[in-house]
Design a protein around this motif. Structure first.
Motif, PDB file in Angstrom:
ATOM      1  N   UNK A 136      40.051  20.047  91.753  1.00 46.83           N
ATOM      2  CA  UNK A 136      40.352  19.061  90.329  1.00 46.83           C
ATOM      3  C   UNK A 136      39.622  17.579  90.594  1.00 46.83           C
ATOM      4  N   UNK A 137      39.484  17.669  89.164  1.00 50.23           N
ATOM      5  CA  UNK A 137      39.493  15.851  89.116  1.00 50.23           C
ATOM      6  C   UNK A 137      41.233  15.391  89.054  1.00 50.23           C
ATOM      7  N   UNK A 138      41.086  14.016  89.384  1.00 51.50           N
ATOM      8  CA  UNK A 138      42.434  13.339  89.245  1.00 51.50           C
ATOM      9  C   UNK A 138      42.354  12.047  88.636  1.00 51.50           C
ATOM     10  N   UNK A 139      43.767  11.914  88.346  1.00 56.25           N
ATOM     11  CA  UNK A 139      44.100  10.053  88.079  1.00 56.25           C
ATOM     12  C   UNK A 139      44.847   9.557  88.730  1.00 56.25           C
ATOM     13  N   UNK A 140      44.630   8.230  89.251  1.00 53.25           N
ATOM     14  CA  UNK A 140      45.381   7.055  89.626  1.00 53.25           C
ATOM     15  C   UNK A 140      45.676   6.376  88.855  1.00 53.25           C
ATOM     16  N   UNK A 141      47.188   6.153  88.725  1.00 55.99           N
ATOM     17  CA  UNK A 141      48.050   5.022  88.169  1.00 55.99           C
ATOM     18  C   UNK A 141      48.786   4.072  88.889  1.00 55.99           C
ATOM     19  N   UNK A 142      48.756   2.735  89.808  1.00 54.30           N
ATOM     20  CA  UNK A 142      49.959   2.041  90.241  1.00 54.30           C
ATOM     21  C   UNK A 142      49.971   0.736  89.455  1.00 54.30           C
ATOM     22  N   UNK A 143      50.624   0.447  89.727  1.00 56.17           N
ATOM     23  CA  UNK A 143      51.645  -0.886  88.786  1.00 56.17           C
ATOM     24  C   UNK A 143      51.176  -0.904  87.701  1.00 56.17           C
ATOM     25  N   UNK A 144      51.215  -0.201  86.711  1.00 51.86           N
ATOM     26  CA  UNK A 144      51.244   0.074  85.431  1.00 51.86           C
ATOM     27  C   UNK A 144      52.644   0.184  84.849  1.00 51.86           C
ATOM     28  N   UNK A 145      53.295  -0.990  83.720  1.00 50.84           N
ATOM     29  CA  UNK A 145      53.734  -1.042  83.272  1.00 50.84           C
ATOM     30  C   UNK A 145      54.044  -0.741  81.301  1.00 50.84           C
ATOM     31  N   UNK A 146      54.549   0.294  80.939  1.00 50.20           N
ATOM     32  CA  UNK A 146      53.837   0.680  79.734  1.00 50.20           C
ATOM     33  C   UNK A 146      52.938   1.538  79.161  1.00 50.20           C
ATOM     34  N   UNK A 147      52.508   2.373  80.259  1.00 49.73           N
ATOM     35  CA  UNK A 147      51.116   2.955  79.824  1.00 49.73           C
ATOM     36  C   UNK A 147      51.561   4.175  79.390  1.00 49.73           C
ATOM     37  N   UNK A 148      50.645   4.671  78.131  1.00 44.94           N
ATOM     38  CA  UNK A 148      51.190   4.870  76.740  1.00 44.94           C
ATOM     39  C   UNK A 148      49.682   6.437  77.129  1.00 44.94           C
ATOM     40  N   UNK A 149      50.170   7.658  76.590  1.00 45.20           N
ATOM     41  CA  UNK A 149      48.835   8.845  76.974  1.00 45.20           C
ATOM     42  C   UNK A 149      49.630   9.549  75.908  1.00 45.20           C
ATOM     43  N   UNK A 150      48.386   9.768  75.117  1.00 49.39           N
ATOM     44  CA  UNK A 150      48.316  10.524  73.993  1.00 49.39           C
ATOM     45  C   UNK A 150      47.252  12.025  73.565  1.00 49.39           C
ATOM     46  N   UNK A 151      47.468  13.208  73.945  1.00 46.77           N
ATOM     47  CA  UNK A 151      45.275  13.899  73.710  1.00 46.77           C
ATOM     48  C   UNK A 151      44.838  13.624  75.178  1.00 46.77           C
ATOM     49  N   UNK A 152      45.257  13.540  75.554  1.00 47.63           N
ATOM     50  CA  UNK A 152      45.010  13.585  77.457  1.00 47.63           C
ATOM     51  C   UNK A 152      45.050  15.204  77.649  1.00 47.63           C
ATOM     52  N   UNK A 153      43.096  15.723  77.671  1.00 46.45           N
ATOM     53  CA  UNK A 153      42.989  16.317  78.234  1.00 46.45           C
ATOM     54  C   UNK A 153      42.290  17.170  79.883  1.00 46.45           C
ATOM     55  N   UNK A 154      41.771  16.438  80.151  1.00 46.26           N
ATOM     56  CA  UNK A 154      40.711  16.298  81.259  1.00 46.26           C
ATOM     57  C   UNK A 154      40.560  14.623  81.866  1.00 46.26           C
TER      58      UNK A 154
END
Length: 98
Positions: free
Chosen positions: A75-93
């Motif tokens: 499956x698909x992936x997501x990568x987040x490194x060194x991110x401050x204050x990330x906001x995630x809403x309504x994310x499906x894929x």
């Protein structure tokens, strides 16, 4: 978007030539909004937020993201490194990184 590479990307570790790999980016990235992005992708990592260790990204928002990976090695992936204050809403894929 239709069959795109790297649909959502911030890459502060990008290094096109020798010598830059040891120097972290000093560019400040803040207050970024990725919103209402839908479509298909040809890269497995559909969301890539790789920020500088010396100058982390701040206040990045992902809202209403729905990207489908079209190749069979998912499956698909997501990568987040060194991110401050990330906001995630309504994310499906893909599944959001935290």
């Amino acid at each position: 978007m239709t069959n795109v590479k790297n649909p959502i990307i911030i890459d502060q570790e990008y290094c096109p030539s020798k010598g830059c790999e040891t120097k972290p980016s000093q560019v400040e990235i803040s207050d970024v909004l990725f919103k209402n992005i839908k479509g298909t992708a040809t890269t497995k990592s559909e969301v890539t937020l790789v920020c500088s260790s010396s100058m982390p990204c701040e206040n990045v928002a992902l809202a209403n993201i729905d990207l489908k990976y079209i190749l069979p090695d998912g499956p698909a992936t997501s990568t987040c490194t060194n991110v401050k204050g990330i906001s995630i809403t309504g994310m499906e894929n893909p599944q959001p990184c935290s």
